[in-house]
Design a protein around this motif. Structure first.
Motif, PDB file in Angstrom:
ATOM      1  N   UNK A 131       0.832  -1.207   0.000  1.00  0.00           N
ATOM      2  CA  UNK A 131       0.000   0.000   0.000  1.00  0.00           C
ATOM      3  C   UNK A 131       0.866   1.257   0.000  1.00  0.00           C
ATOM      4  N   UNK A 132       1.945   1.222   0.783  1.00  0.00           N
ATOM      5  CA  UNK A 132       2.859   2.365   0.810  1.00  0.00           C
ATOM      6  C   UNK A 132       3.437   2.624  -0.578  1.00  0.00           C
ATOM      7  N   UNK A 133       3.804   1.554  -1.292  1.00  0.00           N
ATOM      8  CA  UNK A 133       4.423   1.714  -2.604  1.00  0.00           C
ATOM      9  C   UNK A 133       3.461   2.330  -3.615  1.00  0.00           C
ATOM     10  N   UNK A 134       2.190   1.994  -3.548  1.00  0.00           N
ATOM     11  CA  UNK A 134       1.215   2.607  -4.454  1.00  0.00           C
ATOM     12  C   UNK A 134       1.151   4.116  -4.213  1.00  0.00           C
ATOM     13  N   UNK A 135       1.066   4.500  -2.949  1.00  0.00           N
ATOM     14  CA  UNK A 135       1.027   5.916  -2.626  1.00  0.00           C
ATOM     15  C   UNK A 135       2.316   6.625  -2.980  1.00  0.00           C
ATOM     16  N   UNK A 136       3.435   5.945  -2.783  1.00  0.00           N
ATOM     17  CA  UNK A 136       4.730   6.520  -3.100  1.00  0.00           C
ATOM     18  C   UNK A 136       4.853   6.809  -4.599  1.00  0.00           C
ATOM     19  N   UNK A 137       4.460   5.847  -5.431  1.00  0.00           N
ATOM     20  CA  UNK A 137       4.558   6.058  -6.880  1.00  0.00           C
ATOM     21  C   UNK A 137       3.769   7.284  -7.305  1.00  0.00           C
ATOM     22  N   UNK A 138       2.561   7.418  -6.790  1.00  0.00           N
ATOM     23  CA  UNK A 138       1.753   8.585  -7.158  1.00  0.00           C
ATOM     24  C   UNK A 138       2.380   9.886  -6.652  1.00  0.00           C
ATOM     25  N   UNK A 139       2.933   9.857  -5.438  1.00  0.00           N
ATOM     26  CA  UNK A 139       3.565  11.057  -4.892  1.00  0.00           C
ATOM     27  C   UNK A 139       4.734  11.511  -5.767  1.00  0.00           C
ATOM     28  N   UNK A 140       5.552  10.565  -6.212  1.00  0.00           N
ATOM     29  CA  UNK A 140       6.708  10.917  -7.040  1.00  0.00           C
ATOM     30  C   UNK A 140       6.274  11.414  -8.415  1.00  0.00           C
ATOM     31  N   UNK A 141       5.263  10.760  -8.996  1.00  0.00           N
ATOM     32  CA  UNK A 141       4.773  11.191 -10.308  1.00  0.00           C
ATOM     33  C   UNK A 141       4.146  12.577 -10.212  1.00  0.00           C
ATOM     34  N   UNK A 142       3.481  12.865  -9.100  1.00  0.00           N
ATOM     35  CA  UNK A 142       2.896  14.202  -8.902  1.00  0.00           C
ATOM     36  C   UNK A 142       3.949  15.305  -9.043  1.00  0.00           C
TER      37      UNK A 142
END
Length: 419
Positions: free
Chosen positions: A124-135
Motif C-alpha cells: 500500500x505504501x508503494x502505491x502511494x509513493x509512486x503517485x507522490x513521485x509522479x505528482x
C-alpha cells in the motif's frame, strides 16, 4: 582485437556486443587482460552458480579480479590460502562475499525478515509513493527517470521498510557513493574489507535504539533475530547486515525501473498493450530482467581444480559469470535480441542470479518495479525518449555509469503526455 572488459568504455555502452563476441568463441572463454574466464553460456553459468560441492567461493563476487588476490594461488586446492587472506579482500565483511555455512546462516537471518506478509504490508505504501513521485513531475511533461523516479522509488521504499529517518536518507546515499567496480578504478574504501564502513555509525545508532525501544520496522526485527541454533548474532554482524540491506535494497531495483522505462520509451506499441492489459506488467518486468538486467556479471573464485562442461578451471581462477550474457544465450532463449513478453519460460533468466547467492530481495524488487510501472503507465500516455538528450530513434545515445559489474543508466530523459 579483443576489448578489455574491465576498462573499455565502449563495453559499458554496449555490453551485449562484447558478450556476443566472446560467446562466438565458446560458452567459457579466457580473456586476455585480467586472465579471468568469461562465462556466456546459460548452462555453464547455471552449473557454476548452483554448485554445492565447494568448488567455487563468493569471496571476489563484487569487484572480481581487481585489485587481485592478496596471495599467489598454489596447488590444486587454495581453500586454506583463501581462509588465511580472506579478511584482506574487498567487501569481505559483507554477506555477499560469505561462503557455505556462514553464508547460509546469515542469509536465513535476512530471509526471515523479508517475508511475504511484510512485503504485502509494504505494498500500500508503494502505491502511494509512486503517485507522490509522479505528482512532482507530471505537469512538466518530462523528467529524468533515474533520479526522479527509479532512484527515488527505491530509496523511499527501502527506507520505509527498514525504518530509516527521513532526515538521514540523503546522508546515507552520499556515504554509499558510486557503485563499486569502476572502470577508472575504485577509491580505496570501495576495495577495502568494508566499503560501507562510513554508514555503520548510523546503523549502530538505529539498532541500539531498537534494542531499547522496539518499533514496527525491519530493523527492530533484525536486532531481535537469532541464528537457527537460538544464539544471537554479534551486534556488529547485525549492523553490517543492515548497512548491506540498505545499499543493495535501493540500488538494483532502481536500475531495473530505469531500464524498464527505456524499453517502453523505445516501444510505443508495447506501452499501449500494457496500458490496455496491466496484468502483463509482471511478464514485462521479467523480460526486462532477461533482456538487460541491472547486474552484468558476478564473480566466483575457483577453490579447487574443477571442470565445467568441457572446460578445465584451475584453482585460483576468477570466473566472471555473465548474468546478462547467459540470459541472452541463443541455446536457451530463441531470438534473444528480440524483446518479447510472450516468450516461453519468462522466469528462466538470470536477472536476479541463481543458486544460494541469488538475490534475496528479488520479490521486493519485482513488486517495487511492477507498481512503479503500473502507475507511470496509468498516469501518462505516449512516453517518448528525449531526442534532445539521447538523439533520434535509430541513433540513440545512452550514458551508463562506468562500472564493469553493473548495468546502470546514468540518466534517462523522457517526455510524455499526462493521461
Amino acid at each position: 582485437m579483443e576489448q578489455d572488459f574491465y576498462s573499455d568504455p565502449a563495453i559499458i555502452a554496449d555490453s551485449r556486443k562484447y558478450f556476443n563476441a566472446m560467446r562466438a568463441k565458446g560458452p567459457i572463454v579466457r580473456e586476455s587482460y585480467k586472465n579471468t574466464l568469461i562465462v556466456t553460456g546459460f548452462d555453464e553459468a547455471l552449473e557454476i552458480l548452483v554448485n554445492k560441492d565447494g568448488a567455487f567461493s563468493n569471496a571476489s563476487s563484487i569487484v572480481g579480479p581487481i585489485p587481485g588476490l592478496p596471495f599467489e594461488p598454489q596447488g590444486p586446492d587454495i581453500t586454506a590460502q583463501l581462509d588465511a587472506h580472506r579478511a584482506e579482500m574487498p567487501w569481505s565483511d559483507h554477506i555477499v562475499c560469505f561462503d557455505g555455512k556462514k553464508h547460509a546462516e546469515h542469509r536465513l537471518l535476512l530471509g526471515n525478515l523479508l517475508t511475504y506478509k511484510r512485503l504485502k504490508q509494504n505494498e500500500d505504501y508503494l502505491h502511494g509513493l509512486s503517485d507522490m513521485l509522479i505528482d512532482r513531475f507530471i505537469n512538466k511533461g518530462s523528467c529524468d527517470v533515474v533520479p526522479e523516479f527509479g532512484h527515488a522509488t527505491t530509496v523511499y521504499a527501502i527506507s520505509d521498510l527498514m525504518g530509516i529517518p527521513m532526515e538521514d536518507r540523503a546522508l546515507l546515499l552520499e556515504q554509499i557513493g558510486a557503485p563499486p567496480s569502476q572502470v577508472q578504478g575504485d577509491a580505496p574504501l570501495k576495495i577495502g574489507p568494508d566499503p560501507l564502513a562510513a554508514m555503520k555509525p548510523l546503523f549502530d545508532k538505529y539498532l541500539s535504539e531498537r534494542q531499547s525501544n522496539p518499533r514496527s520496522d525491519l530493523m527492530t526485527e533484525l536486532v531481535q533475530a537469532k541464528f537457527k541454533d537460538g544464539t544471537s548474532p554479534p551486534f556488529d554482524t547485525l549492523s553490517n547486515l543492515a548497512c548491506f540491506l540498505f545499499g543493495a535494497g535501493q540500488d538494483t531495483t532502481s536500475r531495473l525501473i530505469a531500464m524498464a522505462v527505456l524499453v517502453l520509451g523505445e516501444r510505443p506499441e508495447l506501452q499501449q498493450r500494457l496500458r490496455d492489459d496491466p496484468s502483463r506488467i509482471p511478464d514485462f518486468i521479467e523480460e526486462v530482467l532477461r533482456y538487460d538486467a541491472p547486474v552484468k556479471v558476478a564473480y566466483r573464485l575457483a577453490l579447487v581444480d574443477t571442470k565445467i562442461g568441457e572446460y578445465e578451471i584451475p584453482a585460483g581462477t576468477i570466473v566472471a559469470v555473465g548474468y546478462n550474457a547467459a540470459s541472452n544465450d541463443p541455446r536457451k532463449f530463441a531470438d534473444p535480441a528480440n524483446f518479447d513478453i510472450d516468450r516461453p519460460g519468462l522466469r528462466d533468466h538470470m536477472g536476479f542470479g541463481k543458486g544460494p547467492h541469488g538475490c534475496l530481495g528479488a520479490p521486493l524488487g519485482r513488486m517495487e518495479s511492477r507498481i512503479a510501472i503500473e502507475h507511470l503507465l496509468k498516469r501518462t500516455s505516449h512516453i517518448r525518449i528525449s531526442e534532445e538528450q539521447h538523439g533520434p530513434a535509430g541513433a540513440r545515445t545512452y550514458r551508463f555509469e562506468p562500472t564493469y559489474t553493473f548495468r546502470s543508466l546514468a540518466d534517462l530523459h523522457i517526455h510524455f503526455d499526462p493521461a
